[in-house]
Design a protein around this motif. Structure first.
Motif, PDB file in Angstrom:
ATOM      1  N   LEU A   6       0.813  -1.205   0.000  1.00 62.58           N
ATOM      2  CA  LEU A   6       0.000   0.000   0.000  1.00 62.58           C
ATOM      3  C   LEU A   6       0.852   1.263   0.000  1.00 62.58           C
ATOM      4  O   LEU A   6       0.385   2.317  -0.404  1.00 62.58           O
ATOM      5  CB  LEU A   6      -0.927  -0.006   1.216  1.00 62.58           C
ATOM      6  CG  LEU A   6      -2.025  -1.070   1.150  1.00 62.58           C
ATOM      7  CD1 LEU A   6      -2.747  -1.141   2.475  1.00 62.58           C
ATOM      8  CD2 LEU A   6      -2.995  -0.745   0.038  1.00 62.58           C
ATOM      9  N   ARG A  37      -9.004   0.726   1.277  1.00 61.55           N
ATOM     10  CA  ARG A  37      -8.647   0.273  -0.060  1.00 61.55           C
ATOM     11  C   ARG A  37      -8.862  -1.234  -0.092  1.00 61.55           C
ATOM     12  O   ARG A  37      -9.070  -1.873   0.943  1.00 61.55           O
ATOM     13  CB  ARG A  37      -7.180   0.582  -0.387  1.00 61.55           C
ATOM     14  CG  ARG A  37      -6.860   2.058  -0.534  1.00 61.55           C
ATOM     15  CD  ARG A  37      -7.465   2.671  -1.779  1.00 61.55           C
ATOM     16  NE  ARG A  37      -6.818   2.223  -3.011  1.00 61.55           N
ATOM     17  CZ  ARG A  37      -7.107   2.731  -4.202  1.00 61.55           C
ATOM     18  NH1 ARG A  37      -8.031   3.673  -4.314  1.00 61.55           N
ATOM     19  NH2 ARG A  37      -6.499   2.300  -5.272  1.00 61.55           N
ATOM     20  N   ILE A  39      -7.289  -4.936  -1.788  1.00 61.23           N
ATOM     21  CA  ILE A  39      -6.220  -5.627  -2.498  1.00 61.23           C
ATOM     22  C   ILE A  39      -6.847  -6.795  -3.261  1.00 61.23           C
ATOM     23  O   ILE A  39      -7.609  -7.577  -2.699  1.00 61.23           O
ATOM     24  CB  ILE A  39      -5.143  -6.148  -1.525  1.00 61.23           C
ATOM     25  CG1 ILE A  39      -4.554  -4.982  -0.729  1.00 61.23           C
ATOM     26  CG2 ILE A  39      -4.049  -6.878  -2.289  1.00 61.23           C
ATOM     27  CD1 ILE A  39      -3.894  -3.925  -1.563  1.00 61.23           C
ATOM     28  N   CYS A  81       0.318  -3.461  -7.686  1.00 66.18           N
ATOM     29  CA  CYS A  81       1.162  -3.618  -6.507  1.00 66.18           C
ATOM     30  C   CYS A  81       2.173  -4.724  -6.794  1.00 66.18           C
ATOM     31  O   CYS A  81       2.307  -5.193  -7.917  1.00 66.18           O
ATOM     32  CB  CYS A  81       0.311  -3.970  -5.285  1.00 66.18           C
ATOM     33  SG  CYS A  81      -0.902  -2.719  -4.863  1.00 66.18           S
ATOM     34  N   SER A  87      -4.331  -2.662  -6.327  1.00 65.72           N
ATOM     35  CA  SER A  87      -4.960  -1.866  -5.278  1.00 65.72           C
ATOM     36  C   SER A  87      -6.208  -1.220  -5.860  1.00 65.72           C
ATOM     37  O   SER A  87      -6.147  -0.519  -6.875  1.00 65.72           O
ATOM     38  CB  SER A  87      -3.988  -0.797  -4.761  1.00 65.72           C
ATOM     39  OG  SER A  87      -4.623   0.018  -3.800  1.00 65.72           O
TER      40      SER A  87
END
Length: 822
Positions: A6, A37, A39, A81, A87
């Motif tokens: 992140l 957020r 993932i 990422c 993300s």
């Protein structure tokens, strides 16, 4: 690791005004959530590895950032990422629901022949899914999903084009506002605390809230409660919901008044279980609260012919169901032919008749009891009801008999059977000081004299928390049948019987033969499943086949020339794996359940209350029927508790050697007692001899005393099929050993210490031992098999320094030591 991902991107300024997406011509406002957020890994199923991570779906996890006022990157974009993960932004849609924006766009063109190539080229879209309803396209990272989707829609060539917004669906369950509903574990058991500090097993209930999403009954369905009478204009059952008729009292007193006398509250409690008013902020909730009650009264002065007349009165006056929580203390199935004739006539007149089985058993003292007359009358389609308890086990007083058709929840036991137990079901009471609340010694002397339960709330003396027995179970089933007839009034008593029996939950861990056992009949009733089947809306039906295989079939035979394709969704779960057996294009299919073999052992973990696969996204069996004119897909959820699963186990893992304890544990089948699990250990020693050991329990701990191949299996002797066995792979057991290393004349000599020479030598060859030589910088330099208790490695081509010698068995490190080479 997640934090590092992140923080790869610096915080950027972000303008959040005017964010929206189209659904048709409607604009849906998107408000970014800067403290969250997501993932996304398109290839790997993620696990929860941090308290700040909430897993949703198969490959998406949400990351909370409570200490950050701004997102780590532009909220509207999708960024790459480490390791191929993405993300993703999270939004609040129309101030109602949180969604994760996936790197995909869903579109439907207005013209089926529309050429998407120009759009794909312009926005670098890739088609990932194409159905007759929609198409799904992926977009590259760093693209602005919202703007792309809006521009595509604004071209005017699409019915819809919008970002693929992920949020999990929720199972709807109707929870009423009646204040005592929280104690009605018959309807909704979530392990809550009820009377006397007791609590039960989660979901040991009839799934009433789920059924209420379909129906709460209709006024045209009338349930006759033939009992001690029902209070006129009870606060929770007003006369507008009662069918009070002249001539309905078949006991003493006014023949036109079916009201209770003195403390005789039994009929009120039965009627309340069935049809107490729902959502009036008072009292309890009935199972079929929109149906009507026809009160019929009898008492100790009523002769057998009066009882027969009462049953016939209900039939003649339009009752759809007759609920009878009474009987005679006799096992004679022809005790009163006049009553038996009345029941047969009622059923022949298309009226469903339900009787309580009686409370004659004392299972703690191994007394199975008997089903009382007339519940034991062996009349076709008469429904005989036993009692289950708050743990989904047979209640201590409920008869064990092949005459039991189904069971429904009630109190667990009498205090003379199990210390601390007593009546604990909630229903209606005679308003004021009469009835069961306050308690009078003439009914339940083992509860404190004048106990008031409930002792607060609106009209609290009009309710009781001290009802029970099969007397409670019988009206539970009557309420479920009322819901079934509410959605399908054309069901015959035979239809009702068949649906009740085929939709019951096979609970308690008892042995069900051909779907039935003497403890629970066909099982504990499931209101939701029964109502679904009654609607006729579930095209895919289930038929129990074997312990780990279930047959699914289409309710209606497809038209000639149709093709049928069976598929599974979410087939691989945490524990179970589902697979289709047999060819497609048939109107039946076999679904096999098996246990995944890679379940890790978690030290000190609490036992699973239910298989984890039943807590998340359920597997679904799909049947797609295609003919010349149409394509139709039907679905059925495989997560029902009535599905049968094989035994699943975990073990403590790692290498296994003599003197070391290994632990195995059953992690599902939670309803069965520990004694139900029979372990079998077959030991093939390396000296060509075999031993067989057995043990009972949910957990097996085994400490080998000699080398060999150990095959472990476990049998659930209480399972529906009787003997469902899971056999593990064979475990090779060696010695817990250490190494002695000597460097001499450019040779490294390695000797394995431990155990006698013969067994050790054979064990090395049979158990796949290897020796490895490692250097801290150059890594592994040598690997060779250990064929005996010693090995040697040339050191002439090695640099001087410190090395590590590692002994492995099947890839597991058994021992290691350092050695200096000069």
């Amino acid at each position: 690791m997640i934090v590092a991902m992140l923080l790869l991107f610096p915080s950027l300024s972000f303008r959040c005004e005017n964010l929206f997406y189209y659904t048709g011509d409607e604009k849906n406002v998107l408000v970014p959530l800067p403290t969250k957020r997501a993932i996304y890994n398109p290839a790997v199923t993620l696990t929860n590895d941090n308290n700040d991570v909430m897993r949703i779906g198969a490959r998406v996890r949400i990351w909370n950032q409570p200490d950050k006022s701004n997102p780590d990157e532009t909220q509207g974009r999708i960024r790459k990422c480490e390791g191929g993960e993405l993300s993703l932004p999270i939004f609040l849609v129309n101030n109602e629901i949180e969604v994760v924006m996936l790197p995909e766009i869903l579109v439907r063109t207005k013209v089926a022949t529309y050429d998407m190539s120009s759009m794909c080229h312009k926005y670098n879209l890739k088609l990932v899914k194409n159905t007759h309803l929609y198409q799904k396209y992926s977009i590259p990272a760093d693209s602005d999903v919202i703007n792309i989707a809006n521009e595509i829609y604004e071209s005017g060539d699409f019915d819809f084009a919008y970002p693929n917004l992920f949020c999990p669906a929720e199972l709807h369950a109707y929870i009423p506002n009646d204040p005592y509903f929280q104690y009605q574990i018959t309807c909704h058991n979530i392990g809550q605390t009820i009377n006397d500090g007791h609590s039960g097993s989660i979901d040991a209930d009839i799934n009433a809230p789920e059924a209420w999403e379909i129906t709460r009954g209709v006024p045209s369905i009338v349930v006759a409660v033939f009992d001690e009478g029902v209070t006129s204009n009870h606060p929770d059952l007003p006369n507008t919901r009662q069918l009070r008729l002249n001539g309905s009292n078949f006991g003493s007193g006014n023949p036109n008044d079916p009201s209770p006398i003195n403390n005789a509250n039994h009929g009120n409690s039965c009627a309340g279980v069935i049809a107490a008013t729902m959502n009036n902020n008072e009292g309890i909730a009935g199972i079929a609260p929109n149906c009507k009650i026809m009160p019929l009264r009898w008492d100790k002065t009523s002769a057998p012919e009066d009882m027969a007349d009462g049953i016939d009165f209900a039939v003649e006056n339009g009752a759809n169901i007759i609920s009878c929580s009474w009987g005679y203390s006799s096992s004679n199935s022809t005790l009163h032919p006049v009553i038996k004739t009345a029941i047969e006539n009622a059923i022949n007149q298309n009226v469903v008749v339900i009787f309580a089985a009686g409370n004659t058993a004392n299972h703690p003292l191994s007394n199975d009891g008997f089903v009382t007359f007339p519940a034991n009358a062996n009349i076709a389609d008469l429904i005989t009801v036993g009692a289950s308890d708050r743990y989904d086990m047979m209640a201590a007083y409920s008869p064990k008999s092949p005459l039991i058709d189904v069971v429904a929840p009630s109190h667990r036991a009498y205090p003379s059977q199990v210390t601390g137990e007593t009546f604990e079901m909630w229903s209606l009471d005679i308003p004021g000081n009469a009835g069961y609340n306050p308690n009078h010694y003439d009914r339940i002397a083992y509860v404190a004299l004048n106990e008031i339960l409930p002792s607060s709330g609106t009209n609290y003396l009009s309710y009781t928390g001290r009802f029970g027995g099969t007397s409670h179970s019988c009206p539970v089933v009557a309420g479920v049948v009322a819901l079934m007839l509410s959605v399908n009034p054309l069901l015959s008593p035979t239809d009702v019987n068949n649906i009740l029996k085929t939709t019951c939950d096979k609970v308690g861990g008892y042995t069900y033969t051909n779907g039935k056992c003497n403890e629970m009949g066909y099982g504990r009733v499931n209101a939701y499943e029964a109502v679904v089947e009654a609607t006729g809306g579930n095209e895919i039906q289930r038929y129990h086949y074997t312990c780990d295989t279930t047959k699914y079939f289409l309710r209606h035979t497809p038209t000639t020339g149709s093709t049928i394709n069976w598929t599974l969704s979410n087939a691989t779960q945490t524990i179970f794996h589902y697979s289709i057996i047999g060819a497609s294009n048939q109107d039946t299919v076999l679904i096999k359940y098996s246990c995944n073999s890679n379940i890790p052992w978690i030290a000190d973990a609490e036992p699973f209350a239910e298989p984890p696969s039943l807590r998340g996204i359920y597997p679904i069996v799909n049947a797609t029927i295609t003919n010349e004119n149409s394509t139709q897909t039907y679905h059925r959820n495989l997560g029902s508790s009535t599905d049968n699963f094989p035994i699943c186990t975990i073990d403590s893992g790692g290498a296994w050697y003599v003197g070391h304890t290994r632990t195995f544990a059953v992690i599902n089948c939670q309803n069965e007692p520990d004694s139900a699990f029979l372990w079998t250990i077959v030991i093939n020693k390396f000296l060509n001899t075999t031993d067989t050991l057995t043990a009972r329990g949910r957990t097996l701990s085994l400490t080998p005393t000699f080398m060999g191949d150990y095959t472990i299996s476990v049998t659930n002797t209480n399972s529906e099929c009787g003997y469902a066995t899971t056999t593990f792979q064979t475990y090779s057991v060696g010695f817990k050993i250490k190494m002695n290393t000597v460097v001499n004349n450019s040779m490294l000599y390695v000797t394995i210490l431990g155990g006698d020479t013969i067994n050790r030598t054979i064990g090395m060859e049979k158990n796949n031992y290897t020796i490895e030589l490692w250097h801290s910088f150059y890594g592994r330099l040598h690997l060779l098999p250990m064929q005996s208790a010693s090995a040697q490695i040339s050191t002439s081509d090695l640099l001087q320094g410190t090395y590590v010698v590692v002994l492995k068995n099947n890839g597991n490190i058994i021992a290691q030591t350092k050695v200096q080479i000069w």
